[in-house]
Write an enzyme that holds these catalytic residues in place. Structure first.
Site, PDB file in Angstrom:
ATOM      1  N   LYS A  17      15.178  -4.743  32.916  1.00 53.72           N
ATOM      2  CA  LYS A  17      15.917  -5.785  33.498  1.00 53.72           C
ATOM      3  C   LYS A  17      17.105  -5.498  34.225  1.00 53.72           C
ATOM      4  O   LYS A  17      17.340  -5.753  35.229  1.00 53.72           O
ATOM      5  CB  LYS A  17      16.346  -6.515  31.973  1.00 53.72           C
ATOM      6  CG  LYS A  17      17.334  -7.400  32.374  1.00 53.72           C
ATOM      7  CD  LYS A  17      17.431  -8.484  30.964  1.00 53.72           C
ATOM      8  CE  LYS A  17      18.015  -7.351  29.743  1.00 53.72           C
ATOM      9  NZ  LYS A  17      19.622  -6.943  29.859  1.00 53.72           N
ATOM     10  N   ARG A  93      23.149 -14.452  25.638  1.00 58.15           N
ATOM     11  CA  ARG A  93      22.172 -13.856  24.906  1.00 58.15           C
ATOM     12  C   ARG A  93      22.047 -14.804  23.723  1.00 58.15           C
ATOM     13  O   ARG A  93      21.193 -14.440  22.753  1.00 58.15           O
ATOM     14  CB  ARG A  93      22.829 -12.718  24.040  1.00 58.15           C
ATOM     15  CG  ARG A  93      22.879 -11.293  24.977  1.00 58.15           C
ATOM     16  CD  ARG A  93      21.849 -10.435  24.596  1.00 58.15           C
ATOM     17  NE  ARG A  93      22.121  -9.060  24.313  1.00 58.15           N
ATOM     18  CZ  ARG A  93      22.322  -8.045  25.266  1.00 58.15           C
ATOM     19  NH1 ARG A  93      22.549  -8.559  26.500  1.00 58.15           N
ATOM     20  NH2 ARG A  93      22.557  -7.053  24.597  1.00 58.15           N
ATOM     21  N   ARG A 130      14.993   7.100  27.565  1.00 63.22           N
ATOM     22  CA  ARG A 130      15.954   6.676  28.468  1.00 63.22           C
ATOM     23  C   ARG A 130      17.203   7.391  28.403  1.00 63.22           C
ATOM     24  O   ARG A 130      17.585   7.976  27.494  1.00 63.22           O
ATOM     25  CB  ARG A 130      16.311   5.158  28.409  1.00 63.22           C
ATOM     26  CG  ARG A 130      17.694   4.562  29.097  1.00 63.22           C
ATOM     27  CD  ARG A 130      17.608   3.098  29.029  1.00 63.22           C
ATOM     28  NE  ARG A 130      18.423   2.769  27.853  1.00 63.22           N
ATOM     29  CZ  ARG A 130      18.439   1.337  27.679  1.00 63.22           C
ATOM     30  NH1 ARG A 130      18.152   0.562  28.708  1.00 63.22           N
ATOM     31  NH2 ARG A 130      18.940   0.880  26.662  1.00 63.22           N
ATOM     32  N   ARG A 162      22.189   7.193  25.515  1.00 62.81           N
ATOM     33  CA  ARG A 162      23.299   6.337  24.991  1.00 62.81           C
ATOM     34  C   ARG A 162      23.397   6.365  23.551  1.00 62.81           C
ATOM     35  O   ARG A 162      22.143   6.526  22.944  1.00 62.81           O
ATOM     36  CB  ARG A 162      22.523   4.812  25.188  1.00 62.81           C
ATOM     37  CG  ARG A 162      23.125   4.396  26.781  1.00 62.81           C
ATOM     38  CD  ARG A 162      22.589   3.167  27.090  1.00 62.81           C
ATOM     39  NE  ARG A 162      22.715   1.788  26.080  1.00 62.81           N
ATOM     40  CZ  ARG A 162      22.307   0.554  26.592  1.00 62.81           C
ATOM     41  NH1 ARG A 162      21.968   0.338  27.762  1.00 62.81           N
ATOM     42  NH2 ARG A 162      22.450  -0.260  25.619  1.00 62.81           N
ATOM     43  N   ARG A 173      18.639  -3.916  17.496  1.00 63.31           N
ATOM     44  CA  ARG A 173      18.900  -4.675  18.843  1.00 63.31           C
ATOM     45  C   ARG A 173      17.627  -5.427  19.123  1.00 63.31           C
ATOM     46  O   ARG A 173      17.741  -6.634  19.461  1.00 63.31           O
ATOM     47  CB  ARG A 173      19.269  -3.612  20.010  1.00 63.31           C
ATOM     48  CG  ARG A 173      20.624  -3.291  19.837  1.00 63.31           C
ATOM     49  CD  ARG A 173      21.101  -2.090  20.496  1.00 63.31           C
ATOM     50  NE  ARG A 173      20.505  -1.806  21.858  1.00 63.31           N
ATOM     51  CZ  ARG A 173      20.156  -0.838  22.812  1.00 63.31           C
ATOM     52  NH1 ARG A 173      19.936   0.297  22.124  1.00 63.31           N
ATOM     53  NH2 ARG A 173      19.912  -0.952  24.081  1.00 63.31           N
TER      54      ARG A 173
HETATM   55  P1  AMP Z   1      22.799  -4.017  26.816  1.00 62.12           P
HETATM   56  O1  AMP Z   1      23.242  -2.994  27.643  1.00 62.12           O
HETATM   57  O2  AMP Z   1      22.758  -5.468  27.398  1.00 62.12           O
HETATM   58  O3  AMP Z   1      21.743  -3.796  26.004  1.00 62.12           O
HETATM   59  O4  AMP Z   1      24.148  -4.386  25.875  1.00 62.12           O
HETATM   60  C1  AMP Z   1      24.648  -3.522  25.153  1.00 62.12           C
HETATM   61  C2  AMP Z   1      25.538  -3.836  24.126  1.00 62.12           C
HETATM   62  O5  AMP Z   1      26.765  -4.556  24.561  1.00 62.12           O
HETATM   63  C3  AMP Z   1      24.909  -4.862  23.327  1.00 62.12           C
HETATM   64  O6  AMP Z   1      24.026  -4.256  22.036  1.00 62.12           O
HETATM   65  C4  AMP Z   1      25.881  -5.612  22.559  1.00 62.12           C
HETATM   66  O7  AMP Z   1      26.710  -5.008  21.505  1.00 62.12           O
HETATM   67  C5  AMP Z   1      26.756  -5.873  23.922  1.00 62.12           C
HETATM   68  N1  AMP Z   1      26.517  -6.786  24.611  1.00 62.12           N
HETATM   69  C6  AMP Z   1      25.991  -7.049  25.762  1.00 62.12           C
HETATM   70  N2  AMP Z   1      25.960  -8.180  26.223  1.00 62.12           N
HETATM   71  C7  AMP Z   1      26.268  -9.015  25.322  1.00 62.12           C
HETATM   72  C8  AMP Z   1      26.345 -10.476  24.994  1.00 62.12           C
HETATM   73  N3  AMP Z   1      25.838 -11.541  26.106  1.00 62.12           N
HETATM   74  N4  AMP Z   1      26.786 -10.946  24.034  1.00 62.12           N
HETATM   75  C9  AMP Z   1      27.417 -10.136  23.053  1.00 62.12           C
HETATM   76  N5  AMP Z   1      27.099  -8.684  23.260  1.00 62.12           N
HETATM   77  C10 AMP Z   1      26.613  -8.465  24.207  1.00 62.12           C
END
Ligand code: AMP
Length: 222
Positions: A17, A93, A130, A162, A173
């Site tokens: 994505k 989300r 990754r 990460r 997640r």
């Molecule tokens: P991602 O890179 O999109 O997987 O985001 C990494 C982390 O950031 C997630 O596991 C959440 O802790 C936080 N995060 C990202 N986007 C959101 C969102 N829309 N709502 C709440 N937490 C978020």
């Protein structure tokens, strides 16, 4: 100039994505708005907010809605996103965030939500491999590393795994994603905003599929 677009890209962690969102934002000349990138930037900057966000992120939990919605609105206020549009990546989300986005955009609306579909076994493999630049956030993998010694090709930062790409955090997640996204997908389907696009195969092919889907929707006058 090509018309802009207001697009939401949904997809599990590791669906590609982020990569596709950057490509689509470039193609349609709109902003790429990634909540994950914004939170990681705050963590790197060591702000009070970053320290709080980190606790949620490291355990794979969602940052509370009111904080997340606030940060997205602030970002959408900047730099002409209302005029040309945006590609939202990682937001919304859940349904509460989707509702807040819809209220914020009114009387405009998003054009399209794309669910980038990739099988769970495929994303688990991709996430374990990754790697990411700790400085600018560029993505790599053990199969496609930077040219020199885990040093970022873009900014010379250190390329690392990460903190939330451990197996336990990944599973957590994915679980949270599944739980929150099923109602979100239904919510957008009800509003006839949703298209599902297969995210498997070479990245260039996936990009073409996505652009075709968006163009088709636009031709249909959405
Ligand atoms: P991602 O890179 O999109 O997987 O985001 C990494 C982390 O950031 C997630 O596991 C959440 O802790 C936080 N995060 C990202 N986007 C959101 C969102 N829309 N709502 C709440 N937490 C978020």
């Amino acid at each position: 100039m090509i018309p802009g677009v207001r697009l939401v890209l949904l997809g599990k962690q590791g669906s590609g994505k982020g990569t596709q969102a950057v490509r689509l934002a470039r193609h349609f000349v709109v902003h790429h708005v990634s909540t994950g990138d914004m939170f990681r930037a705050a963590v790197r900057a060591g702000t009070e907010f970053g320290r709080k966000a980190r606790e949620y992120m490291d355990s794979g939990e969602l940052v509370p809605d009111e904080v997340t919605i606030g940060i997205v609105k602030e970002r959408l206020e900047q730099a002409g996103t209302k005029r040309r549009g945006f590609v939202l990546d990682g937001f919304p989300r859940n349904v509460a965030q989707a509702q807040a986005l819809s209220d914020y955009l009114a009387p405009q609306d998003i054009h399209l939500v794309i669910d980038l579909e990739v099988a769970t076994e495929v994303v688990l493999k991709r996430l374990a491999a990754r790697r990411v630049c700790s400085s600018c956030g560029t993505n790599y993998s053990v199969d496609v590393p930077p040219a020199v010694n885990w040093t970022c090709d873009v900014c010379d930062g250190e390329v690392v795994q990460r903190a939330d790409d451990t197996e336990t955090a990944i599973r957590r997640r994915l679980e949270i994603y599944q739980k929150n996204t099923a109602p979100l997908v239904a919510w957008y389907k009800d509003r006839d905003h949703l298209d599902v696009v297969c995210g498997e195969g070479p990245p260039d092919e996936v990009t073409s599929r996505l652009i075709d889907t968006i163009d088709r929707r636009r031709e249909a006058g959405v």
